[in-house]
Design an enzyme around this catalytic site. Sequence first.
Site, PDB file in Angstrom:
ATOM      1  N   TYR A 158       0.842  -1.202   0.000  1.00 43.75           N
ATOM      2  CA  TYR A 158       0.000   0.000   0.000  1.00 43.75           C
ATOM      3  C   TYR A 158       0.878   1.254   0.000  1.00 43.75           C
ATOM      4  O   TYR A 158       2.098   1.161  -0.103  1.00 43.75           O
ATOM      5  CB  TYR A 158      -0.967  -0.051   1.174  1.00 43.75           C
ATOM      6  N   ARG A 204       2.174  -1.821  11.115  1.00 46.32           N
ATOM      7  CA  ARG A 204       2.096  -3.107  10.399  1.00 46.32           C
ATOM      8  C   ARG A 204       3.043  -3.047   9.210  1.00 46.32           C
ATOM      9  O   ARG A 204       2.979  -2.115   8.399  1.00 46.32           O
ATOM     10  CB  ARG A 204       0.673  -3.398   9.928  1.00 46.32           C
ATOM     11  N   CYS A 345     -17.920 -17.796   5.201  1.00 45.07           N
ATOM     12  CA  CYS A 345     -16.950 -18.836   5.546  1.00 45.07           C
ATOM     13  C   CYS A 345     -17.499 -20.188   5.121  1.00 45.07           C
ATOM     14  O   CYS A 345     -18.647 -20.523   5.438  1.00 45.07           O
ATOM     15  CB  CYS A 345     -16.666 -18.831   7.050  1.00 45.07           C
TER      16      CYS A 345
END
Length: 483
Positions: A158, A204, A345
């Site tokens: 990013y 992060r 899921c």
Amino acid sequence: MLELRNQFIMPPIKLGYSEGDGLVNQKHIDFYKRRSKHIGAITIEPLYLDSGLREIPAQLGIDNDEKNEGLKKLTNLIHLNGAKVIAHLNHPGRMANPKIPGNFFISSTDKACENGGAVPKKMNREMMDDVIKMFVDSAKRAVASGIDIIELQFGHGYLLSQFISPAVNDRTDEYGGSFNNRVTFPLEVLLSVRDAVDVSLIARISADEMISSGIHIEEMIEFSHLLEEKGIDAIHVSAGSVCSTPPWFFQHMFIPKGKAWELASRIKKKINVPVIFVGRINSSKDVELLNEKYDADYIAVGRAMVADSDFVGKILNKVEGNIRPCLACADGCLGGVKRGEGLSCVVNPLVNTSLHEISKADSLKKIAVIGGGLAGMEAAITLKERGHQVDLYEKNKLGGQFNLASLPPNKESLKDIVDYFNAEIESHKINLIQKEAVETDIEKGNYDAIIMATGAVPDISPIKGLKEFYWTEFLNDDELPHG
């Protein structure tokens, strides 16, 4: 310090539940309510800093004060369950979604991602200042909404990573070239946010982009030192790039498990702030290994919490039961979001459906389930949990045709769901009758209802002269090529 009640953190996972307005709704409330009962902290899905920077149309936003009310409601709910709340702030740069009308694209470069995307504008100083303001304003809104911790995205291909990565940053000014130049702007963002808000900050990072010309561990160790010097409170170590190496970012079944943990361990040994380990952590054995081998400070469990919302509760022995495993297939979670359906899921039927938690039936019955594949086992377990008396018939091995699914290379994780259902059949003490059900069995059983879960048989092509044909025999060990 993050000061969490335990070492477990749910990392940011895109949900795609918004209605296009970026606002929190009941789906977000329900999803995070179920998952905040035992975990140390919940990271809300990535929050867009501007409506022109969305990765998915149904993403949550933090771009204006209109978002605060919903974020406050969500934060208060998570706090009531005892967990802290983390806001993940990320500018996608050139990786904003080109299919969303109104999106704009800027980067350290004027070149598009080699695997597709819009051509970005190369940022000038004014654009950099605008980005810093976006981060600062969003951080202030997060704090005003009661959020405890802010995580800044420096990795995964990013915007801030697009400055750090030598594979992307082709500038010849003071923000390109050397390592120190490439990290200048990302560190400006950190310092501006640090000055603006008085909460803990997490960085992060991608410890390695897994391409020869990209970010590698040696520079990320150096960058981690700089983050520590600038006052970061923890470093969340991942890998990969959404542009060049998305499988490493998503950590699906084709990526070697544990590589990201090794990278995090190398950084942990060199710095004095806590390190968050992440990447396919989906079993009690994984948690034991991370603590015993790597002495993990914090452990981020994402898709494992989608597959089993009580994952942390079961690890901490606060909830009884077997852990429903994440298969790292990325079909319901990543696939559901990409299809525009929102996160779901394949192993947890309660995610993004109208189904309710299992409750006891008003009237109890004796029921036969014929067929012990995944559908038959799930039916038998659900019926048992509702209080019914259940007989499960299976003439062969429990798991049915899904026993074949884990045989191809890199799909070994698919066996985990068969093992889980077997354990559930045993722990629920379901009566397993290992024979082919025939009419007399049904008559003698005096059943109130029968569920047919016998699966499918191969379709034989009506080819004239066809006498021999093959189906899945090639997956058997003795049929696979060797050498």
